[in-house]
Structures are given as structure tokens and as C-alpha cells.
Design a protein around this motif. Structure first.
Motif, PDB file in Angstrom:
ATOM      1  N   ALA A  65      12.401  41.741   9.970  1.00 23.43           N
ATOM      2  CA  ALA A  65      12.816  41.218   8.667  1.00 23.43           C
ATOM      3  C   ALA A  65      14.318  41.417   8.460  1.00 23.43           C
ATOM      4  O   ALA A  65      15.029  40.513   7.993  1.00 23.43           O
ATOM      5  N   ARG A  66      14.799  42.587   8.828  1.00 22.59           N
ATOM      6  CA  ARG A  66      16.222  42.871   8.663  1.00 22.59           C
ATOM      7  C   ARG A  66      17.080  41.979   9.558  1.00 22.59           C
ATOM      8  O   ARG A  66      18.177  41.579   9.172  1.00 22.59           O
ATOM      9  N   VAL A  79      29.190  46.378   5.031  1.00 23.45           N
ATOM     10  CA  VAL A  79      30.144  47.283   4.364  1.00 23.45           C
ATOM     11  C   VAL A  79      30.599  46.678   3.036  1.00 23.45           C
ATOM     12  O   VAL A  79      30.709  47.386   2.021  1.00 23.45           O
ATOM     13  N   GLN A  80      30.853  45.364   3.016  1.00 20.35           N
ATOM     14  CA  GLN A  80      31.304  44.712   1.789  1.00 20.35           C
ATOM     15  C   GLN A  80      30.204  44.701   0.729  1.00 20.35           C
ATOM     16  O   GLN A  80      30.481  44.917  -0.461  1.00 20.35           O
ATOM     17  N   SER A 128      28.507  57.721  11.961  1.00 18.56           N
ATOM     18  CA  SER A 128      27.196  58.137  11.444  1.00 18.56           C
ATOM     19  C   SER A 128      27.080  57.828   9.956  1.00 18.56           C
ATOM     20  O   SER A 128      26.037  57.367   9.484  1.00 18.56           O
ATOM     21  N   LYS A 129      28.146  58.065   9.229  1.00 21.39           N
ATOM     22  CA  LYS A 129      28.148  57.769   7.795  1.00 21.39           C
ATOM     23  C   LYS A 129      28.001  56.264   7.564  1.00 21.39           C
ATOM     24  O   LYS A 129      27.215  55.826   6.714  1.00 21.39           O
ATOM     25  N   GLN A 172      24.884  51.418   6.000  1.00 21.78           N
ATOM     26  CA  GLN A 172      24.333  50.116   6.375  1.00 21.78           C
ATOM     27  C   GLN A 172      22.811  50.114   6.260  1.00 21.78           C
ATOM     28  O   GLN A 172      22.208  49.119   5.832  1.00 21.78           O
ATOM     29  N   ASP A 173      22.193  51.219   6.641  1.00 20.37           N
ATOM     30  CA  ASP A 173      20.736  51.316   6.527  1.00 20.37           C
ATOM     31  C   ASP A 173      20.298  51.211   5.065  1.00 20.37           C
ATOM     32  O   ASP A 173      19.301  50.556   4.750  1.00 20.37           O
ATOM     33  N   LYS A 174      21.051  51.839   4.175  1.00 25.59           N
ATOM     34  CA  LYS A 174      20.723  51.766   2.751  1.00 25.59           C
ATOM     35  C   LYS A 174      20.908  50.341   2.222  1.00 25.59           C
ATOM     36  O   LYS A 174      20.124  49.863   1.397  1.00 25.59           O
ATOM     37  N   VAL A 175      21.936  49.657   2.695  1.00 26.17           N
ATOM     38  CA  VAL A 175      22.156  48.267   2.279  1.00 26.17           C
ATOM     39  C   VAL A 175      21.009  47.381   2.752  1.00 26.17           C
ATOM     40  O   VAL A 175      20.463  46.575   1.986  1.00 26.17           O
TER      41      VAL A 175
END
Length: 438
Positions: free
Chosen positions: A286-287, A358-359, A404-405, A410-413
């Protein structure tokens, strides 16, 4: 430190950094004072060499060392002050010590072009249903039985069959000479696993303990051992002992060997694990659909340098994969314009994906919590076998921590985008779709 920025283009900025004269002079004084204690110049006593003499001998080296130190110590701070985020390592293209005592350097920084992302919520995606069948659970149970199987010596004089374990000695011959590196005694062959060669096991089937058999096998050009690449190898194999697997019963006792009280508890654990695996695969698919749509929506202007660095990274990954498999590949063969051109579209996609996520994080105000940052430090400390506080003190600004940050953000987005997407559930055959708001 004075920092100024000149716009060269949407994707390149020139950073001008000036180190104050007082700081420069202090560092130069320290360097020449230390040098005077060590320098041995004819006609002068140790420690008594005038500075102008030292400068005539060592001035270029001293200035190079001081300039390198200032650039290393100040460049990251200069980028933060200018609010610039380089996509690749910047090129310092000018350094000089001014007559007024200041040190000046300039660097060209490749950055992302300014852009906004629109329509990233409510994207339409398809998802396969998550379900685990009894057959899948049974397959896992059989795998556990296999792992806990016992080998029992076969006393009867019967021929070798699929699934048997056969103790062998064998001598390979290459080009008429014994291949000493491949000569092996007491080697257990599990018939059907095809661990040695796809055709090796088949030659054993039907033979009995005590027999010696001969056969030839052809090895491909990419064989791991260079001595047998593309060669026909002759084998003399002696069958010494025959064993067969004795699988344990599928019961509570078996479950207890893998830390479960009952067989039913083991089955439930397997079901939960398989469901989680399927959910992760469906989420990844899905991602990927979301990413593909976003990359298609936003066309970014990227500098050639940024794209080339990503091409370099992709080729390095491929070469590392070859190396991990024992294959020695000439890396220069992948540096041709044709091959690099083939990797360019994927490189652009990778960079675009990262910048778009990121944006979106910036537009949504998505940041890491203190707990999430601490978890990153804990993971790095565990991997590096270091104290967490030492990692925080020494590696806070390192590329590893920053990557890593960024990966966590990106995972949260992607989680936000997946939850807001409109998903159409499809069966494995593609029929009877249903639409749900995630």
C-alpha cells in the motif's frame, strides 16, 4: 563567524564563511609556537627560530592544516545558520587568508528545490485481504517437526530415497587431477536439499550402503569456487551410512520443545505471526502505491551531482550483494554511461521519494518525540555495543543518527498517508472489490 548565501540556482547555493581575524590569529600563533619547539633549522637553536623563518619553510603546510580545521569545525554550524540542508557532500571551492587576518572559504551546496505537495491525503489504493488458512499453519507445524527430527540409522538393506541422510566420502577430479580442496570425508548429504549441486543428490537415489559410484557434474561459470567455474567435475562417491528422519508427533510435547504449553497455543502463535507478516506485506504494498502516486504528482528539479551520487550508491549496493555471495565483480564494468543511464530513473525516484516525504512532514509538522529519539540512540548503542550516553555525546550529529531520524520521520509520514488513503480491497483473483475508508 559570518555566513552569507548566494543563490546560484534553485538547486545550488554558494555559502560564504568568514572566520574572525582574532580567532585565526590565535590558532596560527598556537601552531607556530608548537612548531618552533620541534623545528630543526640550521643556524638556529631549538625553540629560537623566528616566526618569519618558520613561515618561509612551513607556511603552506600550516595554513593548509589551519584551514582544514576551521572548515571541519565550522561548516555544519554555517549550514545550520543559513538553514541549508545539503543533499550530498558539499564542495569547498575556495579558501584564503585575507590581509586583514580573517580566513574565508566558500562552498557550493546542492539542495532540494522549493516545492509544496498537494493532494497527498485520500489517495486511492488497493489492498489484498489478510487471511491465514489451516494449510499455512500446517506447513509451519511441519517445518517445526523437521527442525526437531532425529536421524535414525537404517539397519535394513534398502536403497537410498528422497529425504534420507547419507554419510559419504567423495573425491572430485578436475581436468584429470584430484581437486584437493573439494576432497571430503564424513559428509552428510540430505537427499533432496541439493546443497552441493542440483544434480548431486539424484545420483545417490537407488544405491545402497557400501557401494561406490561415479558420475560427472557440470558447474556454471558463476560457481563459487574459481577452480571449477565452467568445468566438468568427476566424482567418486563412497556410501558409508544411511540414516532416515524420524519426525516427532504433532502434540503438546512437541509444542513444549519450542516454549509453548500446548499444541493449540503453538498454533495460535503461528496464526498471529502469519497474520502479522501478511499485514506488513499488505502495508508495504500500500505504501509503495502511495509513493508511486506522489512521485508521479511532483516533478523535482535535481542537480546532476545529486543524481550521480545516488547512482553511485545503487551500483555500490549491487556490487556488495555480489560480494556477499562470493562473486568477484569488476566494478569498473558498471561505470559505463550506458549502465549508469539505466540506473538514473531509479535514482531520481529514490531522491524524489525522500524529498517529498520530508516536505510532507514539514507541512504536517511531523517530528520525533524525545522517546523516539532516545530509542534511536538505544538501537545504535546496542548495535555498536556502546553506552547510550556516549552515543549521544559523540554521534549526535553523525550521518548514521541523522539517517535513522529521517527514516523514522518518513515512517510516520507513510503511516499518516496509509491511514488517510481510500483502500479498495481485492481478492486474490481480483474480483468482488469493496471500498473502505482507512
Amino acid at each position: 563567524m559570518n555566513v552569507s548565501v548566494v543563490d546560484l540556482s534553485n538547486t545550488q547555493k554558494q555559502v560564504h564563511v568568514e572566520i574572525p581575524a582574532a580567532k585565526v590569529q590565535k590558532e596560527l600563533d598556537t601552531r607556530y609556537r608548537d612548531l618552533a619547539k620541534q623545528a630543526r633549522i640550521k643556524g638556529f637553536r631549538p625553540g629560537k627560530v623566528p616566526r618569519n623563518i618558520l613561515k618561509s619553510y612551513y607556511g603552506k603546510n600550516v595554513e593548509h592544516e589551519v584551514s582544514s580545521q576551521f572548515i571541519q569545525e565550522t561548516f555544519n554550524d554555517a549550514l545550520r545558520e543559513a538553514d541549508l540542508h545539503p543533499l550530498v557532500e558539499a564542495d569547498v571551492n575556495e579558501t584564503r587568508f585575507e590581509d586583514n587576518g580573517t580566513f574565508v572559504y566558500t562552498a557550493v551546496v546542492d539542495v532540494a528545490p522549493p516545492f509544496e505537495v498537494e493532494g497527498y491525503k485520500g489517495l486511492e489504493i488497493t489492498k489484498s485481504p489478510v487471511s491465514v488458512s489451516d494449510d499455512q499453519i500446517q506447513t509451519e507445524l511441519e517445518r517445526i517437526r523437521e527442525q526437531n527430527a532425529q536421524l535414525r540409522t537404517v539397519d535394513t538393506d534398502r536403497p537410498i530415497q528422497e529425504g534420507d541422510a547419507v554419510l559419504t566420502d567423495f573425491v572430485p577430479t578436475v581436468d584429470g587431477s584430484v581437486f584437493e580442496k573439494g576432497k571430503t570425508s564424513d559428509f552428510m548429504v540430505e537427499v533432496g536439499k541439493k546443497a552441493l549441486h542440483p544434480e548431486f543428490d539424484g545420483h545417490l537415489i537407488g544405491h545402497r550402503v557400501g557401494e561406490t559410484l561415479s558420475f560427472d557434474l557440470d558447474y556454471p561459470e558463476d560457481a563459487t569456487m574459481p577452480e571449477i567455474k565452467g568445468k566438468r567435475v568427476h566424482f567418486e562417491v563412497q556410501i558409508r551410512e544411511l540414516k532416515e528422519k524420524e519426525l516427532p508427533e504433532l502434540n503438546d510435547e512437541l509444542a513444549q520443545t519450542v516454549k509453548f504449553d500446548t499444541l493449540e497455543a503453538l498454533k495460535e502463535n503461528i496464526r498471529e505471526r502469519l497474520v502479522k507478516q501478511q499485514e506488513e506485506r499488505v502495508s508495504m504494498a500500500a505504501r509503495q502505491q502511495i509513493i508511486d502516486q506522489l512521485v508521479g504528482k511532483v516533478q523535482l528539479d535535481l542537480s546532476d551531482k545529486v543524481i550521480d551520487r545516488e547512482v553511485d550508491r545503487l551500483i555500490d549496493l549491487l556490487l556488495n550483494q555480489f560480494e556477499s555471495q562470493g562473486l568477484k565483480i569488476d566494478g569498473s564494468k558498471f561505470s559505463t554511461p550506458e549502465i549508469r543511464g539505466e540506473y538514473r530513473p531509479q535514482a531520481i525516484k529514490n531522491i524524489s521519494q525522500r524529498l517529498i516525504l520530508v516536505q510532507i512532514a514539514r507541512q504536517e509538522g511531523i517530528e520525533l518525540t524525545e522517546e523516539e529519539v532516545d530509542e534511536i540512540y538505544r538501537q545504535i548503542a546496542l548495535y555498536a555495543r556502546m553506552d547510550v550516553e556516549k552515543v549521544k555525546a559523540e554521534f549526535a550529529d553523525s550521518p548514521l543518527v541523522e539517517q535513522s531520524k529521517e527514516s523514522k520521520v518518513q515512517d510516520k509520514v507513510l503511516k499518516l498517508l496509509e491511514e488517510s488513503a481510500v483502500s479498495k480491497e481485492v481478492s486474490p483473483t481480483g474480483s468482488d472489490p469493496t471500498t473502505d475508508q482507512e
